[in-house]
Structure formats: structure tokens, C-alpha cells
Design a protein around this motif. Structure first.
Motif, mmCIF file in Angstrom:
data_model
loop_
_atom_site.group_PDB
_atom_site.id
_atom_site.type_symbol
_atom_site.label_atom_id
_atom_site.label_comp_id
_atom_site.label_asym_id
_atom_site.label_seq_id
_atom_site.Cartn_x
_atom_site.Cartn_y
_atom_site.Cartn_z
ATOM 1 N N ALA A 125 0.832 -1.209 0.000
ATOM 2 C CA ALA A 125 0.000 0.000 0.000
ATOM 3 C C ALA A 125 0.864 1.255 0.000
ATOM 4 O O ALA A 125 0.569 2.230 -0.706
ATOM 5 N N PHE A 126 1.943 1.237 0.763
ATOM 6 C CA PHE A 126 2.806 2.419 0.846
ATOM 7 C C PHE A 126 3.547 2.651 -0.468
ATOM 8 O O PHE A 126 3.454 3.729 -1.070
ATOM 9 N N PHE A 127 4.275 1.656 -0.939
ATOM 10 C CA PHE A 127 5.140 1.854 -2.105
ATOM 11 C C PHE A 127 4.336 1.962 -3.406
ATOM 12 O O PHE A 127 4.733 2.701 -4.307
ATOM 13 N N SER A 128 3.222 1.243 -3.524
ATOM 14 C CA SER A 128 2.435 1.360 -4.754
ATOM 15 C C SER A 128 1.753 2.720 -4.843
ATOM 16 O O SER A 128 1.635 3.288 -5.944
ATOM 17 N N THR A 129 1.294 3.259 -3.713
ATOM 18 C CA THR A 129 0.722 4.608 -3.721
ATOM 19 C C THR A 129 1.775 5.638 -4.086
ATOM 20 O O THR A 129 1.513 6.568 -4.869
ATOM 21 N N MET A 130 2.962 5.484 -3.536
ATOM 22 C CA MET A 130 4.058 6.392 -3.872
ATOM 23 C C MET A 130 4.414 6.284 -5.349
ATOM 24 O O MET A 130 4.647 7.304 -6.024
ATOM 25 N N ALA A 131 4.443 5.062 -5.877
ATOM 26 C CA ALA A 131 4.746 4.871 -7.292
ATOM 27 C C ALA A 131 3.674 5.480 -8.178
ATOM 28 O O ALA A 131 3.974 6.108 -9.210
ATOM 29 N N ALA A 132 2.403 5.331 -7.801
ATOM 30 C CA ALA A 132 1.308 5.901 -8.594
ATOM 31 C C ALA A 132 1.363 7.421 -8.591
ATOM 32 O O ALA A 132 1.168 8.068 -9.633
ATOM 33 N N ALA A 133 1.634 8.012 -7.430
ATOM 34 C CA ALA A 133 1.694 9.470 -7.341
ATOM 35 C C ALA A 133 2.841 10.025 -8.170
ATOM 36 O O ALA A 133 2.674 10.995 -8.921
ATOM 37 N N GLY A 190 11.308 5.633 -15.195
ATOM 38 C CA GLY A 190 12.495 5.279 -14.411
ATOM 39 C C GLY A 190 13.051 6.445 -13.630
ATOM 40 O O GLY A 190 13.395 6.314 -12.443
ATOM 41 N N SER A 191 13.130 7.606 -14.257
ATOM 42 C CA SER A 191 13.713 8.765 -13.568
ATOM 43 C C SER A 191 12.785 9.324 -12.505
ATOM 44 O O SER A 191 13.234 9.717 -11.428
ATOM 45 N N VAL A 192 11.482 9.348 -12.780
ATOM 46 C CA VAL A 192 10.561 9.943 -11.815
ATOM 47 C C VAL A 192 10.381 9.055 -10.581
ATOM 48 O O VAL A 192 10.016 9.540 -9.498
ATOM 49 N N LEU A 193 10.642 7.749 -10.729
ATOM 50 C CA LEU A 193 10.492 6.818 -9.596
ATOM 51 C C LEU A 193 11.765 6.701 -8.756
ATOM 52 O O LEU A 193 11.794 5.901 -7.812
ATOM 53 N N THR A 194 12.784 7.495 -9.067
ATOM 54 C CA THR A 194 14.053 7.397 -8.336
ATOM 55 C C THR A 194 13.887 7.557 -6.823
ATOM 56 O O THR A 194 14.461 6.768 -6.050
ATOM 57 N N PRO A 195 13.118 8.528 -6.321
ATOM 58 C CA PRO A 195 12.956 8.628 -4.850
ATOM 59 C C PRO A 195 12.381 7.362 -4.235
ATOM 60 O O PRO A 195 12.836 6.919 -3.173
ATOM 61 N N MET A 196 11.378 6.772 -4.898
ATOM 62 C CA MET A 196 10.792 5.542 -4.361
ATOM 63 C C MET A 196 11.792 4.395 -4.402
ATOM 64 O O MET A 196 11.905 3.611 -3.448
ATOM 65 N N GLN A 197 12.541 4.280 -5.488
ATOM 66 C CA GLN A 197 13.506 3.198 -5.625
ATOM 67 C C GLN A 197 14.629 3.312 -4.602
ATOM 68 O O GLN A 197 15.083 2.304 -4.046
ATOM 69 N N LEU A 212 14.394 4.760 -1.636
ATOM 70 C CA LEU A 212 13.802 4.414 -0.339
ATOM 71 C C LEU A 212 13.592 2.914 -0.221
ATOM 72 O O LEU A 212 13.857 2.312 0.841
ATOM 73 N N PHE A 213 13.146 2.302 -1.300
ATOM 74 C CA PHE A 213 12.897 0.862 -1.273
ATOM 75 C C PHE A 213 14.203 0.082 -1.148
ATOM 76 O O PHE A 213 14.283 -0.887 -0.371
ATOM 77 N N MET A 214 15.235 0.484 -1.892
ATOM 78 C CA MET A 214 16.512 -0.207 -1.804
ATOM 79 C C MET A 214 17.142 -0.032 -0.432
ATOM 80 O O MET A 214 17.771 -0.952 0.089
ATOM 81 N N GLY A 215 16.974 1.142 0.156
ATOM 82 C CA GLY A 215 17.473 1.342 1.514
ATOM 83 C C GLY A 215 16.796 0.406 2.495
ATOM 84 O O GLY A 215 17.456 -0.188 3.370
ATOM 85 N N SER A 216 15.472 0.242 2.354
ATOM 86 C CA SER A 216 14.737 -0.687 3.215
ATOM 87 C C SER A 216 15.216 -2.115 3.008
ATOM 88 O O SER A 216 15.370 -2.888 3.972
ATOM 89 N N TYR A 217 15.465 -2.463 1.755
ATOM 90 C CA TYR A 217 15.925 -3.823 1.447
ATOM 91 C C TYR A 217 17.300 -4.097 2.046
ATOM 92 O O TYR A 217 17.536 -5.170 2.616
ATOM 93 N N LEU A 218 18.213 -3.140 1.929
ATOM 94 C CA LEU A 218 19.568 -3.350 2.449
ATOM 95 C C LEU A 218 19.564 -3.503 3.963
ATOM 96 O O LEU A 218 20.274 -4.343 4.519
ATOM 97 N N PHE A 246 11.041 -0.247 13.487
ATOM 98 C CA PHE A 246 9.958 0.640 13.908
ATOM 99 C C PHE A 246 9.761 1.807 12.946
ATOM 100 O O PHE A 246 8.755 2.508 13.042
ATOM 101 N N VAL A 247 10.719 2.035 12.056
ATOM 102 C CA VAL A 247 10.703 3.232 11.202
ATOM 103 C C VAL A 247 10.048 2.917 9.865
ATOM 104 O O VAL A 247 10.575 2.131 9.082
ATOM 105 N N PRO A 248 8.889 3.520 9.569
ATOM 106 C CA PRO A 248 8.267 3.322 8.254
ATOM 107 C C PRO A 248 9.067 4.032 7.169
ATOM 108 O O PRO A 248 9.634 5.101 7.437
ATOM 109 N N PRO A 249 9.137 3.530 5.950
ATOM 110 C CA PRO A 249 8.612 2.236 5.492
ATOM 111 C C PRO A 249 9.614 1.100 5.638
ATOM 112 O O PRO A 249 9.368 0.001 5.149
#
Length: 405
Positions: free
Chosen positions: A288-296, A308-315, A317-323, A342-345
Motif C-alpha cells: 500500500a505504501f510503495f504502490s501509492t508512492m509509485a502511482a503518485a 524510471g527517472s521519476v520513480l528514483t525517490p521511491m527506488q 527508499l525501497f533499496m534502503g529498506s531492502y539493504l 519501527f521506522v516506516p517504510p
């Protein structure tokens, strides 16, 4: 059209169009096959479940291997339980074959008829290296046979000596965390982060590509004459989310079924039901969090090449969460893993890894979930606002600051 009926109409359309594509169906099948294969890998890399051992001129060793008083002529099959390095008892069937001489033993080994041969209580022959588990079995049987022979030579009854030396083993009690399932938990945690990473990223990209496709072709302008922007956005997220959830559920069912079929299920830690339910919960929150961010973000552009370029902030943030989550697979009890859960996302990936890798208090899970729900609600509010203001503005890229105002 009423609010929920319009949303579910869009959701059904997304499920019908995306769920029937070859790409989705092939991906669903491949993910199930890969997870099922992973459950059988430990068994595939284990040593064989049965061994054939030749014995030349050593009735005492044969008796020690078969558990009989005297070496029994002919092939004798017996199941033994050697102590492995992990401290677990794993059954292995041993078939003992008496052989006439060393030449016969060498010939049988080269022909692949047996795994090892013991010659005259002096040496072990093998075509290459003796399997580690089999070596433990043979060394233990050799020691038992020689001990009984020396006791008999000294005029002592081996049976009475063995009875006198039989004592109960020491009970192992851990004063810290229970580490009996540490290896299984680490494997589950690694599998969880890999599955969540690919499913969440794939689902978010599907949402983004769908938004840009509708905006670039101007279909969105037609759709918005019948439904509201939030219905279109919510239906798209819900429909693609249900497809991603179905993929996750298939992976879980196939994984648990394969674990049961391969015998790996006995090594799984207690509380697997709670772990699996937690994975589903955190997947839904993260989606819900990342798909809404991607849609916006994707609603700011009109061409697929700009996604690809416009989704850089989401990517990022997502890669940071993954690491951080991947680090948590190795150190689930570390301060970094605990704080970031405890820290979203970040929590959407870190907390399910922690619960799979170690015991986590319920209050920590509840607090992390509450914070993630709040962050997701905020993202939905901001994302819906940006989507509503940017999705009908075609042409040049819309600035985020203009869409938020």
C-alpha cells in the motif's frame, strides 16, 4: 457511481487484464517452482540416506555395525543413527557385505557396488573420499569392536563393562536465546526478504506503468468522466495488490508443502503460522505504501521513458529498506535491525525478517504495525492528492510541488 462500487469496478478490470497475461501466469508458476525447489535443496546436498559397506576378515566389526553378537554371513541391512556435527540424530541405513579378500573389495568399489570397504581392522577403502557421515559410522563401529576385543582379552565381560559405563547424557539447557532453530530461521528470513523484494518492486512497477499508460493514451480522461480520481487510483492499487497477494499466497503454500514433502518441516521453528500471517500483513502494508508512492510519482509524467527517472525517490527508499532488511537476516537482534523495524517504510521489510529470524515481543510488532499504518495512511492522502491534480495534465512533466499545493 457510488464510491466502493466504482473502486471495485476498476479493481476487477485490473485483475481481468493483468491476471490473464502470459507474463503474470508464467511468473506465478516460476515463483512457485523456485520456492518448491529451495525446500528440496538441503536434502539434495545431504549425503546419501543409505550406504553399502564391505567387510574383509572382521566379524567383530560386522557385528558392531549390525548390532549382532557375531558377524552374520550374507548381506545384512541395519539402520544406524550417527551423531552429526549439528548434534542431531539422522538415520542412515547400512548394508554390510562380507568379502573374501582385499582384491574383491577393490573390484566392488570400482564397479560402484558399495560405498566403502573395511579390510582387516586396518584400513578403509573407497573410490575417492569416504563420505563424512559414513566415516563417523565406521570409526565408531571400529572403536566398539576393538574395545570389546581388548576387554575380552583382559578377561572382562564386554557386556558387563558396557552396562557399567552406560550413563544418562547431560541435559543441555540454554540460559540465553533458543538457538536450536537458528539455521532454519536464518534460511526463512533470507527467503522472506528475497520474496518480498521482488513482489513489492514488481507490483509497484505495474502500478506505475499502468498509470502512465492510461495518462499517455488519455484513457484516464474518459475514465474520469464516470468515476472519481480516488476510485481509479484505489481500484488500480487494490486490483494489482490482489494479484500480488495471490502470488505471495501461492509461494507460501507451495513452500510449506514442499518443506513437508522433503522432510524439512521438522526443522522449522515453532510459531510458523504467526510468522506466515505476519509476512502477509507486512506485505500488504508495504505494498500500500510503495504502490501509492509509485502511482503518485508516475502521474507526474506522460511517457513510459520517463518512469524510471521519476520513480528514483521511491527506488532509493525501497533499496534502503531492502539493504537494512538484508542486514537484519544476519543480525536480527542487533540495535540497527531493532530500531529500523519501527521506522516506516523500513519496517515493512525489516520487521518480517526479524520475526522470521528471532523471537520478537508482541508489543514491538504491534507498535511497528501501528506506525506503518499511520505512514501508509499519510502516503495515501498525499498520493491521492498528487494523482488527482497531475494525472489529467499531459505533456511536460508536472513538478511535484505544483501537484501537492
Amino acid at each position: 457511481m457510488s464510491g466502493m462500487s466504482g473502486l471495485w469496478l476498476v479493481a476487477r478490470r485490473e485483475i481481468a487484464t493483468r491476471g490473464r497475461t502470459k507474463g503474470y501466469l508464467i511468473g506465478l508458476a516460476l515463483s512457485a517452482l523456485l520456492v518448491g525447489a529451495l525446500a528440496f535443496l538441503p536434502k539434495a546436498f545431504d549425503g546419501p540416506d543409505s550406504y553399502t559397506v564391505g567387510v574383509v576378515g572382521s566379524p567383530a566389526l560386522q557385528a558392531a555395525l549390525t548390532g549382532t553378537q557375531d558377524g552374520t554371513p550374507g548381506d545384512t541391512a541395519v539402520t544406524v543413527k550417527p551423531l552429526t556435527e549439528a548434534g542431531q540424530d539422522e538415520a542412515a541405513a547400512i548394508t554390510v557385505r562380507p568379502l573374501a579378500d582385499e582384491a574383491a573389495a577393490r573390484g566392488a568399489l570400482l564397479d560402484g557396488e558399495m560405498d566403502a570397504a573395511v579390510v582387516g581392522d586396518r584400513k578403509v577403502l573407497a573410490d575417492g573420499e569416504v563420505d563424512r557421515e559414513l566415516d563417523v559410522i565406521l570409526q565408531s563401529a571400529h572403536q566398539t569392536a576393538q574395545t570389546q576385543r581388548q576387554l575380552a582379552a583382559a578377561g572382562l565381560d564386554p557386556a558387563e563393562v558396557a552396562e557399567a559405563m552406560r550413563v544418562a547424557p547431560l541435559e543441555q539447557v540454554s540460559v540465553g536465546a533458543d538457538t536450536r532453530y537458528a539455521a532454519a530461521r536464518a534460511g526463512i528470513a533470507t527467503t522472506v526478504i528475497i520474496v518480498l523484494f521482488f513482489l513489492l518492486m514488481q507490483a509497484a512497477m505495474f502500478v506505475a506503468m499502468g498509470v502512465v499508460e492510461e495518462k499517455g493514451s488519455r484513457i484516464v480522461e474518459i475514465l474520469l468522466t464516470s468515476i472519481r480520481p480516488w476510485q481509479l487510483l484505489g481500484g488500480k492499487i487494490a486490483g494489482l495488490g490482489l494479484l500480488a497477494l495471490a502470488n505471495l499466497l501461492v509461494i507460501i503454500v507451495v513452500g510449506l508443502g514442499a518443506a513437508a514433502a522433503s522432510g524439512f518441516a521438522v526443522d522449522l521453528p515453532p510459531g510458523m503460522t504467526g510468522i506466515m500471517l505476519g509476512i502477509v500483513l507486512w506485505f500488504l502494508l508495504g505494498y500500500a505504501f510503495f504502490s501509492t508512492m509509485a502511482a503518485a510519482l508516475s502521474s507526474l509524467v506522460s511517457r513510459q521513458e520517463e518512469v524510471g527517472s521519476v520513480l528514483t525517490p521511491m527506488q532509493v527508499l525501497f533499496m534502503g529498506s531492502y539493504l537494512v532488511a538484508f542486514f537484519a537476516t544476519m543480525e536480527p537482534g542487533s540495535a540497527v535491525a531493532r530500531v529500523m523495524s519501527f521506522v516506516p517504510p523500513f519496517s515493512s521489510l525489516v520487521m518480517p525478517v526479524r520475526t522470521a529470524g528471532t523471537e520478537v515481543p508482541l508489543w514491538e510488532i504491534g507498535l511497528a504495525a501501528a506506525l506503518m499504518v499511520a505512514a501508509t495512511a499519510a502516503m495515501l492522502a498525499v498520493g491521492a492528492r498528487v494523482y488527482e491534480r497531475a494525472v489529467i495534465r499531459t505533456g511536460a512533466r508536472v513538478k511535484f510541488s505544483e501537484a501537492v499545493r
